[in-house]
Design a protein around this motif. Structure first.
Motif, PDB file in Angstrom:
ATOM      1  N   ASN A  49       0.788  -1.294   0.048  1.00  0.00           N
ATOM      2  CA  ASN A  49       0.010  -0.007   0.092  1.00  0.00           C
ATOM      3  C   ASN A  49       0.778   1.288   0.030  1.00  0.00           C
ATOM      4  OD1 ASN A  49      -2.445  -1.519   0.157  1.00  0.00           O
ATOM      5  ND2 ASN A  49      -2.074  -1.757   2.251  1.00  0.00           N
ATOM      6  N   ALA A  50       1.843   1.277  -0.850  1.00  0.00           N
ATOM      7  CA  ALA A  50       2.803   2.250  -0.835  1.00  0.00           C
ATOM      8  C   ALA A  50       2.907   3.196  -2.443  1.00  0.00           C
ATOM      9  CB  ALA A  50       4.405   1.942  -0.609  1.00  0.00           C
ATOM     10  N   LYS A  51       2.839   4.434  -2.123  1.00  0.00           N
ATOM     11  CA  LYS A  51       3.394   5.198  -3.421  1.00  0.00           C
ATOM     12  C   LYS A  51       4.797   5.335  -3.436  1.00  0.00           C
ATOM     13  CE  LYS A  51       2.592   9.564  -5.543  1.00  0.00           C
ATOM     14  NZ  LYS A  51       2.021  10.964  -5.542  1.00  0.00           N
TER      15      LYS A  51
ATOM     16  N   GLY B  87       5.595  -3.880  -7.784  1.00  0.00           N
ATOM     17  CA  GLY B  87       4.691  -3.906  -8.644  1.00  0.00           C
ATOM     18  C   GLY B  87       3.456  -3.143  -7.827  1.00  0.00           C
ATOM     19  N   TYR B  88       2.370  -3.218  -8.707  1.00  0.00           N
ATOM     20  CA  TYR B  88       1.109  -2.659  -8.219  1.00  0.00           C
ATOM     21  C   TYR B  88       0.182  -3.651  -7.176  1.00  0.00           C
ATOM     22  CZ  TYR B  88       1.656   0.922 -11.727  1.00  0.00           C
ATOM     23  OH  TYR B  88       2.173   2.132 -12.186  1.00  0.00           O
TER      24      TYR B  88
ATOM     25  N   ASP C 223       1.493   4.292  -7.827  1.00  0.00           N
ATOM     26  CA  ASP C 223       0.640   5.071  -7.084  1.00  0.00           C
ATOM     27  C   ASP C 223       0.310   4.115  -5.786  1.00  0.00           C
ATOM     28  OD1 ASP C 223       0.733   7.576  -8.205  1.00  0.00           O
ATOM     29  OD2 ASP C 223      -0.808   7.054  -9.568  1.00  0.00           O
ATOM     30  N   ASN C 224       0.042   2.768  -6.140  1.00  0.00           N
ATOM     31  CA  ASN C 224      -0.525   2.032  -5.014  1.00  0.00           C
ATOM     32  C   ASN C 224       0.318   0.839  -5.361  1.00  0.00           C
ATOM     33  OD1 ASN C 224      -1.819   0.857  -2.766  1.00  0.00           O
ATOM     34  ND2 ASN C 224      -3.582   0.069  -4.062  1.00  0.00           N
ATOM     35  N   GLY C 225       1.372   0.564  -4.668  1.00  0.00           N
ATOM     36  CA  GLY C 225       2.510  -0.652  -4.902  1.00  0.00           C
ATOM     37  C   GLY C 225       2.862  -1.507  -3.974  1.00  0.00           C
ATOM     38  N   TYR C 226       3.793  -2.306  -4.166  1.00  0.00           N
ATOM     39  CA  TYR C 226       4.310  -3.232  -3.128  1.00  0.00           C
ATOM     40  C   TYR C 226       5.811  -3.419  -3.397  1.00  0.00           C
ATOM     41  CZ  TYR C 226       4.140  -7.139  -6.522  1.00  0.00           C
ATOM     42  OH  TYR C 226       4.319  -8.044  -7.465  1.00  0.00           O
ATOM     43  N   ILE C 227       6.654  -3.886  -2.540  1.00  0.00           N
ATOM     44  CA  ILE C 227       7.930  -4.348  -2.926  1.00  0.00           C
ATOM     45  C   ILE C 227       8.012  -5.918  -2.190  1.00  0.00           C
ATOM     46  CG2 ILE C 227      10.182  -3.762  -2.311  1.00  0.00           C
ATOM     47  CD1 ILE C 227       9.235  -0.753  -2.353  1.00  0.00           C
TER      48      ILE C 227
ATOM     49  N   ASP D 269      -1.357  -6.888  -8.380  1.00  0.00           N
ATOM     50  CA  ASP D 269      -0.795  -7.987  -8.978  1.00  0.00           C
ATOM     51  C   ASP D 269      -0.004  -8.655  -7.806  1.00  0.00           C
ATOM     52  OD1 ASP D 269      -1.301  -7.326 -11.580  1.00  0.00           O
ATOM     53  OD2 ASP D 269       0.216  -5.907 -11.691  1.00  0.00           O
ATOM     54  N   LEU D 270      -0.201  -8.267  -6.460  1.00  0.00           N
ATOM     55  CA  LEU D 270       0.293  -8.833  -5.425  1.00  0.00           C
ATOM     56  C   LEU D 270      -0.088 -10.251  -5.143  1.00  0.00           C
ATOM     57  CD1 LEU D 270       2.476  -8.892  -2.996  1.00  0.00           C
ATOM     58  CD2 LEU D 270       0.678  -7.789  -1.581  1.00  0.00           C
ATOM     59  N   ASN D 271       0.708 -11.346  -5.383  1.00  0.00           N
ATOM     60  CA  ASN D 271      -0.012 -12.672  -5.119  1.00  0.00           C
ATOM     61  C   ASN D 271       1.109 -13.551  -3.979  1.00  0.00           C
ATOM     62  OD1 ASN D 271       2.693 -13.071  -6.405  1.00  0.00           O
ATOM     63  ND2 ASN D 271       1.606 -14.070  -8.233  1.00  0.00           N
ATOM     64  N   VAL D 272       1.985 -12.791  -3.171  1.00  0.00           N
ATOM     65  CA  VAL D 272       2.646 -13.468  -2.211  1.00  0.00           C
ATOM     66  C   VAL D 272       2.316 -12.841  -0.751  1.00  0.00           C
ATOM     67  CG1 VAL D 272       4.332 -14.066  -3.535  1.00  0.00           C
ATOM     68  CG2 VAL D 272       4.340 -11.955  -2.095  1.00  0.00           C
ATOM     69  N   THR D 273       2.378 -13.320   0.402  1.00  0.00           N
ATOM     70  CA  THR D 273       2.093 -12.987   1.736  1.00  0.00           C
ATOM     71  C   THR D 273       3.287 -13.295   2.586  1.00  0.00           C
ATOM     72  OG1 THR D 273       1.232 -15.036   2.422  1.00  0.00           O
ATOM     73  CG2 THR D 273      -0.279 -13.417   1.386  1.00  0.00           C
TER      74      THR D 273
END
Length: 389
Positions: free
Chosen positions: A5-7, A32-33, A17-21, A36-40
């Motif tokens: 949930n990061a810009k 990515g956005y 604008d609403n991504g993950y690392i 598209d996040l598919n890991v926890t």
């Protein structure tokens, strides 16, 4: 580790604008956005819409070389017994447990370039290192990252007081040329010896050995220069010996910006939050970086710690932004530009897959005087802030 949930301002000409690392084994594994996040992961940071940037880089300081709060006992920055000391290594002097490293981390500075000062025309080898608390050998990004050269007022005043050379700008430049020429001859003698076994091996010369990577353009030549004429002397020497050079401070570069366009040098500006404490600083202005940028010359920004405490790097960038550099260029000056000028941009300076996981989370504009990162990640380790629940 996850950041969600990061810009994300990647400093690679992209904003998510609403991504993950995704971070794994100290490295950025995925960016990515959120859709598209598919890991926890149980170890995650919820940025809650906050800004995420790469760790800040101070491309020229002396952190660890002058211990905070000490006098001579902690002063290891200038070897004033010999004007030519290329064989000295910063890694042998830096106290990585100095309190200022924690202050750097708290301010989001995750990488620094540090090394000897400017009393000697050739001062020694600099290193690039991380700022988390550890044995320095475990923090090195590059050592040596470059060789420090100094022109102008500092070598003159140091050796004039000792009644030794150099006491003029001519002698300073001559000493640098002499040692570089000696190194060229040393390299030629070594090459001839390798080609002809009947020749005697050249006598080992530690100073020449230290300068070989400089002449081979394997590491940077960092030229301390404030006045316009000293800047041109640095360029002159660098061109004579085909050095991969960076101008450091370049206080009067704005006065000669159009002339510098013909060579487009790399320039590290700063410190700017200081007074005009000596003659060669009389032209100091915070507009320097902005003027250089206006003619197409990219710049980085430094604190020159302890001249300016290292935690004020972002403030220095903010003042430069206000005085004409602009916000985007100011952020580049303490991230990707700083990394490129040091030659370490394959590892740090931007958020990109494969680079070191040095990441900052902010809940406001990082150049705001009230801003401080809520989370700091260095080498994939959370060193400031807490994981979300």
């Amino acid at each position: 580790m996850l950041i969600i949930n990061a810009k994300i301002i990647t400093m690679e000409n992209e904003t998510i604008d609403n991504g993950y690392i995704v971070i794994k084994d100290k490295i950025i594994e995925r960016v990515g956005y959120m859709e598209d996040l598919n890991v926890t992961s149980k170890r995650y940071i919820d940025a809650k819409g906050g800004l995420v940037l790469p760790g800040f880089i101070d491309p020229h300081c002396h952190i660890g070389m002058w211990d905070d709060g000490l006098g001579f006992e902690g002063d290891d920055g200038n070897e004033e017994t010999d004007p030519i000391t290329p064989h000295l290594r910063a890694i042998d002097a830096v106290n990585s447990f100095d309190d200022c490293f924690q202050e750097a981390l708290d301010a989001g500075i995750t990488t620094v370039l540090t090394g000897p000062g400017s009393t000697n025309p050739i001062a020694g080898q600099w290193c690039a290192m991380k700022t988390r608390r550890d044995r320095i050998d475990n923090l090195i990004v590059a050592s040596p990252v470059g060789m420090k050269f100094a022109l102008g007022e500092n070598p003159k005043t140091t050796y004039n007081a000792k009644n030794l050379s150099p006491v003029t700008r001519m002698a300073t430049a001559a000493l640098i040329r002499e040692q570089l020429q000696k190194t060229k001859r040393y390299m030629e003698d070594m090459e001839r010896w390798h080609e002809d076994e009947e020749l005697d091996e050249p006598e080992y010369d530690m100073k020449c050995e230290a300068l070989i990577p400089v002449l081979k353009r394997e590491i940077k030549a960092f030229f301390h220069a404030h006045r316009a004429d000293d800047i041109f002397t640095a360029i002159r020497i660098a061109e004579e010996f085909n050095l991969d050079y960076v101008l450091v401070h370049a206080t009067e570069a704005y006065k000669i910006a159009t002339q510098l366009q013909t060579v487009m040098p790399k320039i590290i500006t700063g410190p700017i939050i200081c007074d005009r404490s000596k003659p060669e600083l009389k032209g100091l202005t915070p507009k320097n970086a902005g003027i250089l940028r206006s003619v197409g010359i990219e710049t980085a920004i430094c604190t020159d710690h302890p001249v300016i405490p290292i935690q004020y790097l972002a403030l220095s960038a903010a003042i430069s932004a206000k005085e004409g550099l602009g916000t985007t260029s100011a952020l580049e000056a303490i991230t990707i530009n700083a990394a490129k000028m040091a030659g370490i941009d394959k590892r740090v300076g931007s958020i990109k897959v494969g680079k070191d996981a040095d990441i900052l989370v902010f809940n406001k504009n990082p150049l705001d005087v009230m801003a401080s990162p809520t989370h700091v990640v260095v080498d994939g380790m959370l060193v400031k802030g807490q994981f979300s629940e």
